[in-house]
Design a protein around this motif. Structure first.
Motif, PDB file in Angstrom:
ATOM      1  N   GLY A  88       0.820  -1.253  -0.107  1.00  0.00           N
ATOM      2  CA  GLY A  88       0.016  -0.241  -0.018  1.00  0.00           C
ATOM      3  C   GLY A  88       1.047   1.172  -0.215  1.00  0.00           C
ATOM      4  N   THR A  89       1.815   1.289   0.695  1.00  0.00           N
ATOM      5  CA  THR A  89       2.695   2.347   0.700  1.00  0.00           C
ATOM      6  C   THR A  89       3.267   2.605  -0.628  1.00  0.00           C
ATOM      7  N   ASP A 195      -7.079   6.200  -0.813  1.00  0.00           N
ATOM      8  CA  ASP A 195      -6.556   5.077  -0.450  1.00  0.00           C
ATOM      9  C   ASP A 195      -7.687   4.269   0.078  1.00  0.00           C
ATOM     10  N   GLN A 198      -8.532  -0.030   3.618  1.00  0.00           N
ATOM     11  CA  GLN A 198      -9.341  -0.509   4.566  1.00  0.00           C
ATOM     12  C   GLN A 198     -10.719  -0.996   4.075  1.00  0.00           C
ATOM     13  N   LYS A 221      -4.818  -6.533   3.991  1.00  0.00           N
ATOM     14  CA  LYS A 221      -6.158  -5.931   4.429  1.00  0.00           C
ATOM     15  C   LYS A 221      -7.202  -6.684   4.086  1.00  0.00           C
ATOM     16  N   CYS A 343       0.585   0.818  12.899  1.00  0.00           N
ATOM     17  CA  CYS A 343       1.453   1.159  11.943  1.00  0.00           C
ATOM     18  C   CYS A 343       2.549   2.034  12.698  1.00  0.00           C
TER      19      CYS A 343
HETATM   20  C1  LIG Z   1      -4.973   2.881   4.941  1.00  0.00           C
HETATM   21  C2  LIG Z   1      -3.696   2.424   4.904  1.00  0.00           C
HETATM   22  N1  LIG Z   1      -2.942   2.692   3.855  1.00  0.00           N
HETATM   23  C3  LIG Z   1      -1.692   1.908   3.470  1.00  0.00           C
HETATM   24  C4  LIG Z   1      -1.447   1.122   4.218  1.00  0.00           C
HETATM   25  C5  LIG Z   1       0.096   0.658   3.964  1.00  0.00           C
HETATM   26  O1  LIG Z   1       0.102  -0.645   3.318  1.00  0.00           O
HETATM   27  P1  LIG Z   1       1.442  -1.548   3.423  1.00  0.00           P
HETATM   28  O2  LIG Z   1       1.353  -2.004   4.806  1.00  0.00           O
HETATM   29  O3  LIG Z   1       1.053  -2.546   2.282  1.00  0.00           O
HETATM   30  O4  LIG Z   1       2.473  -0.734   2.828  1.00  0.00           O
HETATM   31  C6  LIG Z   1      -2.233   0.704   5.431  1.00  0.00           C
HETATM   32  C7  LIG Z   1      -1.458  -0.373   6.317  1.00  0.00           C
HETATM   33  O5  LIG Z   1      -1.193  -0.178   7.423  1.00  0.00           O
HETATM   34  C8  LIG Z   1      -3.181   1.281   5.639  1.00  0.00           C
HETATM   35  O6  LIG Z   1      -3.931   0.878   6.590  1.00  0.00           O
END
Ligand SMILES: Cc1ncc(COP(=O)(O)O)c(C=O)c1O
Length: 394
Positions: A88-89, A195, A198, A221, A343
């Motif tokens: 997600g990052t 994004d 969730q 997720k 996180c």
């Molecule tokens: C809303 C949201 N965006 C992005 C991320 C990041 O995803 P990733 O852990 O795959 O980098 C998360 C993960 O905690 C998240 O909850």
């Protein structure tokens, strides 16, 4: 035979054990056994590189393309609008940094709007963009954790090129009015990203209904593995500048040999979500209501953070004035939940999300996040309520 999903705590085929009750579905979800089944052949027999010009490569390539269709199908997109990434990052980074640079280099402007409660990936990416000369407006949210579309409209400027407002918040679960915000964004020529990490596990995520140009999905997720994610890029949206260059994979937008098994897992998880979402969502909501009911009856001073109406079915963010989150966690080792957002638990500063909705440091320190999901059982809920009530009434 389909795997049983409702009468076991986790999807493991192992006999029941003494693992804590898992109540942290916003941090990550267990992998659905059907997803593992779909992935296994691509970790063993079908190990080819999708770029290879032989049968092994063709098998892997076909699997990636099939997963692309499955992911697109979940969100009402076309397969070629999906780019696979590793997290997600990374999807957020490609959407924001990539698009911001494309738009600035075509002379469109350098102003970006996000909200004060975006995930740290978006916040940090925007810090970097600020360093690179972009201007960032971080919109406040109302005390119920929602972005007001009118406030968004007021923040938009002639040089605003991009906006990113998350679909559902990972800490307080609030669901933003994305379609209203997208409409305003498009009236002003602003590219709109959300994004949606969730979302898919429990709420509909449809790019047409949301009206977004870019959308982030995250495997871990939604019952797929960690290390695989996707970015939806609407047809006609300016292509983001690739952040990883080299082999030209993913139409040149994201070089790296594809994580074939992970991508197959994401596709399978998307397929399952399409059919499982309504029943998962209804069951999870009834469990959440039951848990909240038990807790508020025993602890009337408890506060629910964020709107209960516009909220993920499986999320509770609770401030319990009589106990700190760390006290509660140490008194309930049989429960796995989180203090604020998983996180950044290493960071002792109060969560920016809780601060943004008006909590002071003391209240933030007394706040916990409970996340309910596909494998939570009714006895998990009873067990969690009993233990939390006992631990707060000591
Ligand atoms: C809303 C949201 N965006 C992005 C991320 C990041 O995803 P990733 O852990 O795959 O980098 C998360 C993960 O905690 C998240 O909850």
């Amino acid at each position: 035979m389909p795997h049983p999903v409702t009468n076991q705590r986790t999807p493991s085929a192992a006999p029941p054990d003494d693992r804590p009750v898992y109540l942290d579905y916003q941090a990550t979800t267990p992998i659905d056994p059907r997803v593992i089944d779909a992935m296994l052949p691509y970790l063993t027999t079908h190990f080819g590189n999708p770029s290879s010009d032989h049968a092994y490569g063709a098998k892997a390539k076909a699997a990636v393309e099939s997963a692309r269709s499955q992911v697109a199908g979940l969100i009402g997109a076309q397969p070629h609008e999906i780019v696979f990434t590793a997290s997600g990052t990374e999807s957020n980074h490609l959407a924001l940094t990539g698009t911001a640079h494309t738009l600035r280099s075509s002379g469109c402007g350098h102003h970006i709007i996000i909200s004060a409660i975006e995930h740290p990936t978006t916040q940090a990416t925007c810090d970097q963009l600020e360093h690179d000369g972009f201007e960032i407006t971080r919109l406040p949210v109302r005390p119920d954790g929602l972005v007001d579309p009118e406030v968004f409209a007021e923040a938009a400027r002639p040089d605003t090129v991009l906006a990113s407002i998350m679909l559902a918040n990972n800490e307080i679960g609030t669901i933003q009015p994305i379609s209203a915000i997208s409409r305003i964004a498009h009236e002003r020529g602003i590219v709109m990203h959300t994004d949606a990490a969730q979302g898919p596990a429990t709420i509909p995520v449809d790019v047409e209904a949301l009206g977004v140009d870019l959308l982030t999905l995250v495997g871990h997720k939604m019952y797929a593995p960690k290390g695989v994610a996707a970015l939806y890029i609407r047809d006609g949206c300016p292509a983001p500048q690739p952040q990883l260059v080299g082999g030209g994979q993913e139409r040149g937008l994201r070089a790296s040999t594809e994580n074939v098994a992970g991508i197959v897992g994401l596709g399978a998880a998307a397929n399952i979500a399409r059919t499982a979402q309504p029943s998962d969502s209804a069951r999870i909501l009834s469990f959440r209501d039951r848990l909240l009911d038990r807790l508020t009856t025993a602890l009337p001073e408890l506060i629910v953070n964020g709107s209960l109406t516009h909220r993920l079915p499986g999320n509770l963010s609770l401030t319990i004035p009589t106990v700190t989150a760390s006290e509660l966690m140490s008194r309930t080792p049989a429960l796995a939940f989180s203090a604020g957002s998983a996180c950044h638990t290493a960071d002792p500063a109060p969560s920016p999300v809780l601060v943004a909705i008006g909590l002071d440091g003391d209240k933030a320190a007394r706040t916990v996040r409970l996340g309910i999901g596909r494998y939570t059982t009714i006895s998990d809920i009873a067990n969690a309520a009993d233990r939390m009530i006992a631990a707060t009434q000591r």
